[in-house]
Enzyme design. Structure first.
Site, PDB file in Angstrom:
ATOM      1  N   CYS A   2     -10.427  -3.970  -0.647  1.00  0.00           N
ATOM      2  CA  CYS A   2     -11.837  -3.706  -0.870  1.00  0.00           C
ATOM      3  C   CYS A   2     -12.436  -4.796  -1.743  1.00  0.00           C
ATOM      4  O   CYS A   2     -11.749  -5.701  -2.198  1.00  0.00           O
ATOM      5  CB  CYS A   2     -12.025  -2.347  -1.551  1.00  0.00           C
ATOM      6  SG  CYS A   2     -11.225  -0.989  -0.679  1.00  0.00           S
ATOM      7  N   ILE A  51      -7.880   1.936   4.610  1.00  0.00           N
ATOM      8  CA  ILE A  51      -6.464   1.823   4.976  1.00  0.00           C
ATOM      9  C   ILE A  51      -5.780   3.184   4.917  1.00  0.00           C
ATOM     10  O   ILE A  51      -5.040   3.566   5.816  1.00  0.00           O
ATOM     11  CB  ILE A  51      -5.730   0.841   4.045  1.00  0.00           C
ATOM     12  CG1 ILE A  51      -6.397  -0.552   4.078  1.00  0.00           C
ATOM     13  CG2 ILE A  51      -4.256   0.740   4.411  1.00  0.00           C
ATOM     14  CD1 ILE A  51      -6.307  -1.257   5.411  1.00  0.00           C
ATOM     15  N   ASN A  74      -9.513  -1.814  -5.892  1.00  0.00           N
ATOM     16  CA  ASN A  74      -9.155  -2.706  -4.791  1.00  0.00           C
ATOM     17  C   ASN A  74      -7.641  -2.841  -4.773  1.00  0.00           C
ATOM     18  O   ASN A  74      -7.056  -3.293  -5.762  1.00  0.00           O
ATOM     19  CB  ASN A  74      -9.806  -4.080  -5.000  1.00  0.00           C
ATOM     20  CG  ASN A  74      -9.267  -5.130  -4.045  1.00  0.00           C
ATOM     21  OD1 ASN A  74      -8.888  -4.831  -2.920  1.00  0.00           O
ATOM     22  ND2 ASN A  74      -9.238  -6.374  -4.488  1.00  0.00           N
ATOM     23  N   GLY A  75      -6.983  -2.451  -3.673  1.00  0.00           N
ATOM     24  CA  GLY A  75      -5.545  -2.627  -3.586  1.00  0.00           C
ATOM     25  C   GLY A  75      -4.828  -1.424  -3.032  1.00  0.00           C
ATOM     26  O   GLY A  75      -5.414  -0.586  -2.335  1.00  0.00           O
ATOM     27  N   GLU A  76      -3.541  -1.351  -3.340  1.00  0.00           N
ATOM     28  CA  GLU A  76      -2.697  -0.237  -2.908  1.00  0.00           C
ATOM     29  C   GLU A  76      -1.761   0.134  -4.055  1.00  0.00           C
ATOM     30  O   GLU A  76      -1.196  -0.744  -4.708  1.00  0.00           O
ATOM     31  CB  GLU A  76      -1.833  -0.619  -1.697  1.00  0.00           C
ATOM     32  CG  GLU A  76      -2.614  -1.065  -0.471  1.00  0.00           C
ATOM     33  CD  GLU A  76      -3.352   0.061   0.233  1.00  0.00           C
ATOM     34  OE1 GLU A  76      -3.125   1.241  -0.121  1.00  0.00           O
ATOM     35  OE2 GLU A  76      -4.156  -0.242   1.137  1.00  0.00           O
ATOM     36  N   GLY A 362       6.081 -12.786   3.710  1.00  0.00           N
ATOM     37  CA  GLY A 362       7.227 -13.203   2.907  1.00  0.00           C
ATOM     38  C   GLY A 362       6.864 -13.903   1.622  1.00  0.00           C
ATOM     39  O   GLY A 362       7.720 -14.578   1.025  1.00  0.00           O
TER      40      GLY A 362
END
Length: 635
Positions: A2, A51, A74-76, A362
């Protein structure tokens, strides 16, 4: 993923319309929903890329039941389900989102304890009207950005520098120290930004603003420990790494939208894809971009991995049009960043959006497991310094420098150069204009710097490391400087420009904390880079993919600047606007262009650094170049 933005304190008086305009400069970071809250002493804005919990219940800004505490995030948060189970005993939940876990976690545990418990990639802010206090934090490794500026009687913040600039009432001047750092290292390191008075919150740091006292504080809340060292055999370490990486991948598979992987065919992305195939449901949706030039094309290696694990491989041939797209790419960063792979990373993110919304990658494998030559050179140089006196080492360094030709092994040159100075000095390696500052900078810039040098930021990182040896300190230094300032910024900006969320299992907190405590004797074997990670990958990835010459995800900027970009670079760097900035010595710039074009010397890296800088300056300072313009507009 976000975009968050806001104001606290007296600056809220600018009005919702201006805040909304600044917020919508981040449309790409959140095309699915928009939000804005005007509270008594705080104004918060939000753009959502949905998400988890795609319903309206997950919208932000999110308020507590009594309306006194507000969150933008903003994020997870990868452990949010675990935290939620504990919080549900005391708080009702209205959504299935990790955002609400942060909000209720703050109410239950307070700010410091919430930061200790939250595990993920994030930049989030909380306004607590009861205490007239604002809190913000950035994740431990620096996956998600957060910019801020103190204002009279308060503070402004945003996920992007473009949005923050639009939010503030006055235009800010270029910070000479930040400009110097960019010209030296090709990126502006946190906490600096290219503008005076604007800051970037560093990774693993928190920010607080007390409106009652007017005090703004920034403090580190986590650091990466390299001691005490693990006592285990190689087999035991590999088994533990296997379990930790498997858990890291599993936590990053949660998604209510299509999810896949960037598969370059390298060690890191191949290992992540292999474990995804075992831990997920259904075939992995893998995305790879290729090149016409076989020297850069990694698609054949990606095919081997995809075939081994039944992944559905989406191949895209990369045909970059820098003349058309470079202004758009540069605009998204808000400040100059001259990693040449900003171009291919932009295109691979664009390709991924055709298939998925979330991708695992990765990132971090090199910095966590020793993928560069620097840690190995640091190890060898420790012994070299003990064996030979300083004057002899310095003489050998001069000799190898004068014999700098293809026949002389690169690692031998690196060892001679590193051994001639202290380990700390060797860590601040040469990039871009670092060897040329005295002759390349214009007198006005040198005067503005007043003897300051951006190496101080790198030396501070070196001094802070608690490593057992110089290898640990070199790894720590890259982890807190090069990784977040350049590599993670590039990935976040490139993916979010196309509304894609990127997740990095190799930067999982538990994994990096374990890897940091592995002894050098186990981490490095001979001159095999990423020794342990390759040994682990042998369980899942074909050996021909693992043990081959590293190709890297770069573009031939030096060739471009002799070819299709040459007229545009000359127009930008020989034009009046660039000369009048007073940053670079005009004669030195002309000399670089002349010698590069004639092939006398390869000035590709410094010229690319200046070219990106001037594109940014025409956009952000002059307003004469639009993000949608092609490079022809420079001429």
């Amino acid at each position: 993923m976000c975009g968050i933005i806001g104001l606290v304190g007296e600056a809220c008086g600018i009005g919702a319309e201006r805040l909304a305009r600044a917020r919508d400069l981040m449309l790409h970071r959140g095309p699915d929903q928009t939000g804005l809250r005007e509270l008594e002493e705080a104004c918060l804005g939000f753009r959502r890329l949905a998400i988890l919990d795609l319903s309206a219940a997950g919208h932000q800004p999110m308020l507590s039941a009594d309306g006194q505490v507000a969150l933008v995030f903003n994020g997870e948060i990868y452990n949010f389900q675990e935290l939620r189970r504990e919080l549900e005993l005391h708080f009702p939940f209205r959504s299935q989102s990790d955002s609400e876990v942060l909000l209720n976690g703050y109410l239950a545990w307070g700010w410091e304890e919430l930061l200790r418990r939250a595990d993920g990639m994030f930049a989030f802010a909380i306004w607590d009207a009861r205490r007239r206090s604002f809190f913000a934090a950035r994740d431990r490794v620096g996956k998600k950005p957060l910019f801020y500026a103190e204002t009279p009687g308060g503070l402004a913040f945003a996920s992007t520098l473009n949005a923050l600039s639009a939010l503030l009432p006055d235009r800010r001047a270029v910070d000479p120290a930040a400009l110097d750092a960019y010209l030296t290292y090709q990126a502006v390191p946190a906490p600096l930004t290219i503008f005076q008075g604007m800051r970037q919150l560093p990774p693993a740091h928190q920010l607080s603003c007390d409106l009652g006292t007017g005090e703004v504080k920034v403090a580190r809340y986590w650091d990466l420990p390299f001691t005490p060292k693990i006592r285990a055999s190689e087999a035991e370490v590999l088994d533990e790494l296997d379990a930790l990486l498997r858990g890291a991948v599993r936590r990053r598979l949660m998604s209510d939208v299509p999810l896949g992987a960037f598969l370059s065919g390298g060690v890191d992305s191949s290992l992540v894809t292999a474990i995804m195939a075992q831990e997920g449901a259904g075939p992995v949706q893998a995305v790879v971009v290729g090149f016409d030039d076989p020297a850069f094309d990694e698609r054949p290696h990606a095919r081997k991995v995809a075939q081994r694990w039944g992944a559905e491989l989406h191949e895209h041939l990369l045909q970059p049009d820098a003349t058309r797209d470079l202004p758009e790419i540069v605009w998204h960063y808000g400040q100059p960043l001259a990693d040449v792979s900003i171009v291919p990373t932009w295109y691979v993110a664009k390709a991924a959006r055709q298939h998925v919304t979330v991708v695992l990658n990765g990132d971090g494998g090199d910095e966590v497991f020793g993928g560069y030559a620097r840690p190995m050179v640091a190890r060898a140089a420790q012994h070299y310094r003990r064996l030979l006196p300083r004057k002899l080492r310095q003489a050998l360094a001069r000799a190898t420098h004068s014999l700098d030709r293809p026949g002389l092994p690169r690692k031998l040159r690196m060892l001679a150069e590193a051994g001639a100075v202290t380990a700390e000095q060797a860590f601040t390696y040469d990039r871009a204009f670092r060897p040329h500052r005295a002759e390349a900078y214009a007198p006005a810039l040198r005067a503005a710097l007043a003897g300051e040098h951006p190496d101080a930021l790198y030396r501070a990182a070196w001094d802070r490391a608690d490593g057992a040896d110089d290898v640990d300190r070199a790894l720590y230094g890259d982890f807190v400087t090069y990784l977040p300032d350049q590599l993670l910024a590039k990935m976040d900006v490139s993916t979010m420009a196309h509304s894609v969320e990127a997740r990095s299992p190799l930067l999982d907190r538990q994994l990096v904390e374990y890897a940091a405590r592995i002894p050098t004797s186990l981490r490095l074997k001979g001159y095999t880079t990423k020794y342990l990670l390759k040994r682990l990958a042998e369980r899942y990835v074909p050996r021909k993919v693992l043990y081959r010459r590293k190709q890297g995800f770069v573009m031939p900027a030096g060739q471009w600047l002799r070819g299709e970009l040459a007229p545009h670079a000359e127009a930008a760097l020989l034009g009046r606007p660039f000369a009048e900035r007073g940053w670079m010595d005009p004669d030195f710039t002309r000399r670089m262009l002349r010698e590069h074009q004639s092939g006398v010397r390869d000035w590709g890296q410094p010229l690319w650094t200046l070219f990106v800088l001037e594109i940014w300056a025409r956009q952000a300072l002059d307003g004469t170049l639009s993000r949608s313009d092609g490079l022809e507009a420079l001429r």
